[in-house]
Design a protein around this motif. Structure first.
Motif, PDB file in Angstrom:
ATOM      1  N   ARG A  10       0.826  -1.218   0.000  1.00 12.87           N
ATOM      2  CA  ARG A  10       0.000   0.000   0.000  1.00 12.87           C
ATOM      3  C   ARG A  10       0.860   1.268   0.000  1.00 12.87           C
ATOM      4  O   ARG A  10       0.449   2.313  -0.502  1.00 12.87           O
ATOM      5  CB  ARG A  10      -0.954  -0.005   1.195  1.00 12.87           C
ATOM      6  N   GLU A  11       2.078   1.156   0.531  1.00 13.68           N
ATOM      7  CA  GLU A  11       3.007   2.302   0.525  1.00 13.68           C
ATOM      8  C   GLU A  11       3.393   2.693  -0.905  1.00 13.68           C
ATOM      9  O   GLU A  11       3.822   3.822  -1.156  1.00 13.68           O
ATOM     10  CB  GLU A  11       4.273   1.963   1.330  1.00 13.68           C
ATOM     11  N   ASP A  12       3.268   1.743  -1.834  1.00 13.03           N
ATOM     12  CA  ASP A  12       3.635   2.021  -3.236  1.00 13.03           C
ATOM     13  C   ASP A  12       2.577   2.841  -3.973  1.00 13.03           C
ATOM     14  O   ASP A  12       2.821   3.285  -5.103  1.00 13.03           O
ATOM     15  CB  ASP A  12       3.819   0.702  -4.009  1.00 13.03           C
ATOM     16  N   PHE A  13       1.396   3.009  -3.356  1.00 14.35           N
ATOM     17  CA  PHE A  13       0.274   3.666  -4.048  1.00 14.35           C
ATOM     18  C   PHE A  13      -0.096   4.960  -3.331  1.00 14.35           C
ATOM     19  O   PHE A  13      -0.854   4.948  -2.356  1.00 14.35           O
ATOM     20  CB  PHE A  13      -0.936   2.717  -4.087  1.00 14.35           C
ATOM     21  N   PRO A  14       0.444   6.096  -3.796  1.00  9.78           N
ATOM     22  CA  PRO A  14       0.220   7.369  -3.089  1.00  9.78           C
ATOM     23  C   PRO A  14      -1.257   7.703  -2.906  1.00  9.78           C
ATOM     24  O   PRO A  14      -1.646   8.266  -1.877  1.00  9.78           O
ATOM     25  CB  PRO A  14       0.897   8.410  -3.987  1.00  9.78           C
ATOM     26  N   ILE A  15      -2.094   7.350  -3.884  1.00  8.76           N
ATOM     27  CA  ILE A  15      -3.515   7.752  -3.844  1.00  8.76           C
ATOM     28  C   ILE A  15      -4.245   7.136  -2.648  1.00  8.76           C
ATOM     29  O   ILE A  15      -5.242   7.686  -2.166  1.00  8.76           O
ATOM     30  CB  ILE A  15      -4.222   7.389  -5.172  1.00  8.76           C
ATOM     31  N   LEU A  16      -3.744   6.003  -2.149  1.00  4.55           N
ATOM     32  CA  LEU A  16      -4.437   5.326  -1.045  1.00  4.55           C
ATOM     33  C   LEU A  16      -4.329   6.110   0.267  1.00  4.55           C
ATOM     34  O   LEU A  16      -5.005   5.791   1.242  1.00  4.55           O
ATOM     35  CB  LEU A  16      -3.892   3.900  -0.857  1.00  4.55           C
ATOM     36  N   LYS A  17      -3.504   7.149   0.277  1.00  3.06           N
ATOM     37  CA  LYS A  17      -3.395   8.011   1.477  1.00  3.06           C
ATOM     38  C   LYS A  17      -4.436   9.143   1.445  1.00  3.06           C
ATOM     39  O   LYS A  17      -4.545   9.913   2.395  1.00  3.06           O
ATOM     40  CB  LYS A  17      -1.994   8.617   1.566  1.00  3.06           C
ATOM     41  N   ARG A  18      -5.175   9.245   0.341  1.00  2.00           N
ATOM     42  CA  ARG A  18      -6.151  10.347   0.207  1.00  2.00           C
ATOM     43  C   ARG A  18      -7.304  10.213   1.175  1.00  2.00           C
ATOM     44  O   ARG A  18      -7.686   9.117   1.562  1.00  2.00           O
ATOM     45  CB  ARG A  18      -6.728  10.322  -1.218  1.00  2.00           C
ATOM     46  N   LYS A  19      -7.876  11.341   1.508  1.00  2.00           N
ATOM     47  CA  LYS A  19      -9.112  11.326   2.284  1.00  2.00           C
ATOM     48  C   LYS A  19     -10.239  11.812   1.375  1.00  2.00           C
ATOM     49  O   LYS A  19     -10.070  12.737   0.584  1.00  2.00           O
ATOM     50  CB  LYS A  19      -8.983  12.228   3.509  1.00  2.00           C
ATOM     51  N   ILE A  20     -11.404  11.168   1.500  1.00  2.00           N
ATOM     52  CA  ILE A  20     -12.585  11.567   0.727  1.00  2.00           C
ATOM     53  C   ILE A  20     -13.664  11.951   1.738  1.00  2.00           C
ATOM     54  O   ILE A  20     -14.030  11.142   2.595  1.00  2.00           O
ATOM     55  CB  ILE A  20     -13.102  10.391  -0.146  1.00  2.00           C
ATOM     56  N   ASN A  21     -14.141  13.181   1.662  1.00  2.00           N
ATOM     57  CA  ASN A  21     -15.116  13.678   2.648  1.00  2.00           C
ATOM     58  C   ASN A  21     -14.633  13.449   4.077  1.00  2.00           C
ATOM     59  O   ASN A  21     -15.401  13.066   4.962  1.00  2.00           O
ATOM     60  CB  ASN A  21     -16.484  13.002   2.424  1.00  2.00           C
ATOM     61  N   GLY A  22     -13.330  13.647   4.274  1.00  2.00           N
ATOM     62  CA  GLY A  22     -12.755  13.518   5.624  1.00  2.00           C
ATOM     63  C   GLY A  22     -12.497  12.088   6.066  1.00  2.00           C
ATOM     64  O   GLY A  22     -12.010  11.849   7.168  1.00  2.00           O
ATOM     65  N   LYS A  23     -12.825  11.117   5.221  1.00  3.21           N
ATOM     66  CA  LYS A  23     -12.617   9.693   5.571  1.00  3.21           C
ATOM     67  C   LYS A  23     -11.496   9.124   4.693  1.00  3.21           C
ATOM     68  O   LYS A  23     -11.323   9.552   3.549  1.00  3.21           O
ATOM     69  CB  LYS A  23     -13.895   8.886   5.302  1.00  3.21           C
ATOM     70  N   PRO A  24     -10.749   8.127   5.207  1.00  5.53           N
ATOM     71  CA  PRO A  24      -9.712   7.509   4.368  1.00  5.53           C
ATOM     72  C   PRO A  24     -10.352   6.858   3.136  1.00  5.53           C
ATOM     73  O   PRO A  24     -11.414   6.238   3.246  1.00  5.53           O
ATOM     74  CB  PRO A  24      -9.102   6.433   5.276  1.00  5.53           C
ATOM     75  N   LEU A  25      -9.732   7.041   1.977  1.00  2.00           N
ATOM     76  CA  LEU A  25     -10.253   6.450   0.744  1.00  2.00           C
ATOM     77  C   LEU A  25     -10.233   4.920   0.825  1.00  2.00           C
ATOM     78  O   LEU A  25      -9.212   4.319   1.153  1.00  2.00           O
ATOM     79  CB  LEU A  25      -9.396   6.898  -0.455  1.00  2.00           C
ATOM     80  N   VAL A  26     -11.383   4.319   0.543  1.00  2.00           N
ATOM     81  CA  VAL A  26     -11.464   2.869   0.337  1.00  2.00           C
ATOM     82  C   VAL A  26     -11.807   2.676  -1.137  1.00  2.00           C
ATOM     83  O   VAL A  26     -12.912   2.995  -1.569  1.00  2.00           O
ATOM     84  CB  VAL A  26     -12.551   2.231   1.237  1.00  2.00           C
ATOM     85  N   TYR A  27     -10.831   2.206  -1.910  1.00  4.21           N
ATOM     86  CA  TYR A  27     -11.005   2.163  -3.366  1.00  4.21           C
ATOM     87  C   TYR A  27     -11.409   0.755  -3.823  1.00  4.21           C
ATOM     88  O   TYR A  27     -10.578  -0.156  -3.872  1.00  4.21           O
ATOM     89  CB  TYR A  27      -9.718   2.602  -4.072  1.00  4.21           C
ATOM     90  N   PHE A  28     -12.691   0.604  -4.143  1.00  3.14           N
ATOM     91  CA  PHE A  28     -13.218  -0.691  -4.598  1.00  3.14           C
ATOM     92  C   PHE A  28     -13.803  -0.587  -6.010  1.00  3.14           C
ATOM     93  O   PHE A  28     -14.826  -1.196  -6.312  1.00  3.14           O
ATOM     94  CB  PHE A  28     -14.297  -1.192  -3.622  1.00  3.14           C
TER      95      PHE A  28
END
Length: 406
Positions: A10-28
């Motif tokens: 997960r450290e290899d994917f910068p976008i996974l650190k994003r927050k969406i509406n104040g919540k951590p992004l869960v990308y499904f």
């Protein structure tokens, strides 16, 4: 014991650190496009920073460096998919482009009354080009039906085949349901009546490493952006004899041998199908993405994604009234579901507010939704960088949506 270190990956994917509406992004929404690791992003930056140049044309250093990197990427694609020759790999803008090259090329190879077979599980990009081909050539489109589990009815497929069948097109994996189709059988039976086969591998390549020579398939297509690569690049594999039979798809620079105003002769493979300046950077980055995924290992990826699929299926089915579409025993990490009469779009909108990205709608597979008599589904699709904790967040978000919408 699973050897995948997900937190490290997960450290290899910068976008996974994003927050969406104040919540951590869960990308499904991985079935629509996978995310891009730093190695691929760095390759793109490196190309534009250090050796951006047109390829196959220049004698200068930058052009030679770019040409070498691009052709090395083609070689990586050939090795990954185990094609016999690197010139059987045509680099395109993606799966849809690849399918259209073949569909257009067959216009003059078909006669009125010839038959083409597609399946009921196809994405629109593997339906519409063949309908257009049938209109041009006077050919007839036949459809392999599906059952309630979301599997193809193979007995009917065998009945559809005849000496009139010239082409068979199926996807390797359904993007809407996750069903893995028995392509080995489909190819073998088509070849018995002399038909060519194109397999749409857009959804399978992130999960399965296909061996094109072992499959003995005539054409195979896929997109880099499903494989941790950039958008706007993909591949068309064709057996050499088939690619030689097809006319060029586009005219322009690069695809020619000799040009006079009286007559033009075309370049050999693969350049015959690669008119104009290609997505050079995309091709190079595609090769880097394949290196990245191969370093993790497709067997490891498949085993981990199977765990995610089983866990997600079990947890979602605990929600009262939730129905999963696509229950084939042989499927990949995609869960398509609805809850009662709640519109999938409404569920998708609410879970997005909670940071969870899912796809809603007919997933460019309207005939499947018509078969189930539904407007669409909520689709959660998992990748090797997702976690069970993220699935728990999805489940809670769906419960909340159900409560708000019931």
């Amino acid at each position: 014991m699973n050897m995948l270190d997900v937190l490290k990956i997960r450290e290899d994917f910068p976008i996974l650190k994003r927050k969406i509406n104040g919540k951590p992004l869960v990308y499904f929404d991985n079935a629509a496009t996978s995310q891009t690791p730093l190695a691929v992003i760095d390759a793109i930056v490196d190309y534009y920073s250090n050796y951006n140049s047109n390829i196959h044309r220049g004698v200068h250093t930058l052009s030679q460096e770019a040409t070498d990197a691009y052709e090395m990427a083609r070689k990586k694609v050939q090795e990954h998919f185990n094609a016999k020759h690197s010139y059987e790999i045509i680099l395109t803008s993606g799966t849809t482009h690849s399918i259209n090259i073949v569909a257009t090329g067959f216009t003059n190879l078909l006669s009125k009354g010839d038959e083409i077979i597609v399946s009921a599980l196809e994405h629109h990009s593997n339906i519409v080009p063949w309908q257009m081909l049938c209109e041009r050539a006077g050919a007839v489109l036949k459809v392999i039906p599906m059952n309630l589990e979301g599997e193809l009815v193979m007995d009917v497929y065998e009945q559809l085949l005849s000496d009139k069948t010239k082409l068979v097109f199926v996807n390797h994996i359904s993007n809407a349901l996750g069903t893995i189709n028995p392509i080995e059988k489909i190819i073998h039976k088509a070849h018995k009546v002399g038909a060519a086969v194109l397999i749409d591998g857009a959804q399978s390549c992130p999960h399965i490493k296909p061996d094109l020579q072992a499959l003995d398939v005539d054409f195979y297509v896929a997109s880099a952006h499903k494989l941790c690569g950039p958008t706007g690049v993909g591949l068309l594999y064709g057996k050499e004899e088939w690619l030689n039979k097809l006319p060029p798809y586009q005219g322009g620079g690069e695809m020619i041998d000799q040009v006079t105003f009286e007559k033009t002769t075309y370049a050999g493979l693969p350049h015959k199908f690669e008119a104009g300046t290609p997505n050079i950077c995309g091709g190079i980055a595609f090769g880097v993405a394949l290196d990245y995924m191969n370093a993790i290992g497709f067997d490891t990826i498949a085993a981990y994604e199977k765990e995610l699929l089983e866990y997600g299926t079990e947890k979602l089915l605990e929600i009262e009234g939730l129905k999963i579409y696509g229950t084939s025993k042989n499927k990949t990490s995609v869960i398509s579901f609805n809850i009662g009469d709640i519109h999938p779009y409404d569920i998708g909108s609410i879970v997005d507010k909670l940071g969870v990205a899912v796809r809603t709608g007919h997933h460019c597979a309207q005939p499947i939704m018509d078969f189930y008599k539904i407007p669409g589904t909520v689709r959660a699709s998992f990748s090797f960088y997702n976690t069970k904790e993220e699935i728990d967040i999805l489940v809670e978000a769906v419960k909340k949506a159900k409560m708000m919408l019931s």
